[in-house]
Design a protein around this motif. Structure first.
Motif, mmCIF file in Angstrom:
data_model
loop_
_atom_site.group_PDB
_atom_site.id
_atom_site.type_symbol
_atom_site.label_atom_id
_atom_site.label_comp_id
_atom_site.label_asym_id
_atom_site.label_seq_id
_atom_site.Cartn_x
_atom_site.Cartn_y
_atom_site.Cartn_z
ATOM 1 N N ALA A 57 60.237 -11.317 21.803
ATOM 2 C CA ALA A 57 60.012 -10.645 23.086
ATOM 3 C C ALA A 57 59.330 -11.583 24.080
ATOM 4 C CB ALA A 57 59.157 -9.398 22.871
ATOM 5 N N THR A 82 58.660 -0.827 24.806
ATOM 6 C CA THR A 82 59.252 -1.381 23.588
ATOM 7 C C THR A 82 58.462 -0.915 22.376
ATOM 8 O OG1 THR A 82 59.911 -3.389 24.733
ATOM 9 C CG2 THR A 82 59.840 -3.498 22.343
ATOM 10 N N PHE A 83 59.123 -0.229 21.469
ATOM 11 C CA PHE A 83 58.509 0.065 20.185
ATOM 12 C C PHE A 83 59.152 -0.853 19.177
ATOM 13 C CE2 PHE A 83 57.121 3.950 22.142
ATOM 14 C CZ PHE A 83 55.945 4.248 21.466
ATOM 15 N N GLY A 84 58.380 -1.374 18.242
ATOM 16 C CA GLY A 84 58.983 -2.231 17.227
ATOM 17 C C GLY A 84 59.035 -3.661 17.709
ATOM 18 N N GLY A 85 60.000 -4.395 17.260
ATOM 19 C CA GLY A 85 60.014 -5.827 17.536
ATOM 20 C C GLY A 85 60.979 -6.225 18.628
#
Lengths: 185, 191
Positions: free
Chosen positions: B60, B18-21
């Motif tokens: 997340a 996961t990149f980002g939020g």
């Protein structure tokens, strides 16, 4: 040791009240930068860039980084665990006892109030960040650092272009870093 | 035991990819949990996700706890969350160690100054996107209109955040109370 407790307290609080994910933690981190000698606003800005350019949810990355800046590796671990603890407690309670939680009328009313407020909190934090990182203060007057301001405006304008919106944030930071080196920011 | 380990491993993978939020990880969650492993159905995932978004904390993490709990009870919730958090702790600690060591070079300083301009631009864009989403509502023809109540709450919260030393937590509590009061008043009027 008391530093560790303060870290745990601050990040637990952040986990409990930051509603809306990663960016919602920024106002809390800003509060910490003002209240404690842990990290400065300038360092916070680098923290955001690194958290957005590395794998993992931004909120967790920032907690690890902020904790690391304060108390080293131990601080990074402790802060991150403190940040997730409220989620674990709250979510398990909701999953166990509250069926149809998100359809509940009071819950919906609460979030209808909170969502626009979170936008305002993040906006205020960003303005603070711009004031500290793109301006210098001399004798009570704000003096813009022209190179940084121009770069910020250019990137913001480019971001409104649909095709460029899909680019990974890390690409923008690489470009910004290169511009900073070439033009001697 | 094996199931707990699988939970940890699955969320470790999701965390590292996961990149980002939280908002960017839905496709990743769907692939790992629904399509590849068949642990939950897409409906349950969307439920988790909706709850993850309207509860305190990182989206997340909330989703990880919820799925872990559904799979293996309280311990499952904890294990899934630790799986999600582990990559962040590992990667950021390594990056931070390197960066601390490189801070004294002039080139790094210039690069960081440039990056600051980039961070401000991306943050401004985040606020702009959030404002479009949180201050408007759709009418029957899918046209966006400014929601006056939301704009008022946003303006009030901004004034409190920017011009007073009020703690962030209090502003959020005020906003929640305002939401409930407005719901009562508006609800009463429509009946």
């Amino acid at each position: 040791m008391s530093q560790a407790f303060l870290l745990i307290f601050e990040f637990f609080k952040t986990g409990l009240f930051a509603i809306g994910g990663g960016p919602a933690t920024i106002p809390f981190l800003m509060d910490m930068a003002e209240k404690y000698p842990w990290f400065t606003m300038h360092e916070l800005s680098s923290m955001i860039a690194i958290s957005e350019s590395t794998p993992g949810p931004i909120g967790l990355n920032m907690a690890t980084y902020a904790g690391f800046r304060t108390l080293g590796t131990f601080g990074g671990i402790v802060s991150t665990l403190a940040l997730v603890l409220p989620s674990i407690i709250v979510i398990i309670i909701i999953a166990k006892f509250l069926d149809g939680f998100q359809e509940n009328r009071i819950v919906q009313a609460v979030f209808k109030g909170i969502r626009p407020a979170v936008t305002a909190l993040i906006a205020a934090a960003v303005i603070d960040m711009i004031r500290v990182t793109l301006f210098t203060e001399e004798a009570g007057k704000l003096i813009p650092q022209y190179k940084g301001c121009v770069l910020c405006v250019v990137i913001f304008v480019l971001l409104q272009w649909k095709k460029l919106q899909k680019l990974h944030p890390a690409v923008w930071f690489l470009v910004a870093a290169a511009v900073g080196v070439v033009f001697q920011f | 035991m094996i199931e707990l380990w699988n939970l940890y491993a699955a969320f470790f993978r999701i965390g590292i990819l996961t990149f980002g939020g939280g908002l960017t990880m839905l496709p990743m969650l769907k692939y790992e949990l629904v399509e590849k492993r068949g642990w939950i159905t897409e409906d349950v995932l969307l439920d988790c996700y909706a709850i993850g978004q309207c509860t305190p904390g990182i989206i997340a993490v909330n989703t990880a706890t919820f799925v872990g709990y559904k799979k293996k009870g309280v311990l499952g919730g904890i294990v899934a969350t630790l799986g999600m958090a582990s990559p962040s702790i590992l990667i950021i600690t390594v990056v931070a160690l390197f960066l601390e060591a490189m801070m004294s070079y002039a080139v790094v300083q210039h690069a960081l100054m440039g990056i600051r301009g980039g961070v401000c631009a991306l943050m401004l864009n985040t606020v702009y996107t959030l404002a479009k989403k949180s201050l408007t509502r759709e009418d029957q023809e899918n046209k966006l209109h400014l929601d006056k109540i939301c704009v008022a709450i946003c303006a009030a919260a901004f004034v409190l955040a920017f011009f007073t030393p009020l703690p962030t937590v209090l502003i959020i509590v005020f906003a929640a109370v305002a939401g409930v009061i407005i719901d009562r008043v508006a609800g009463g009027a429509s009946i």
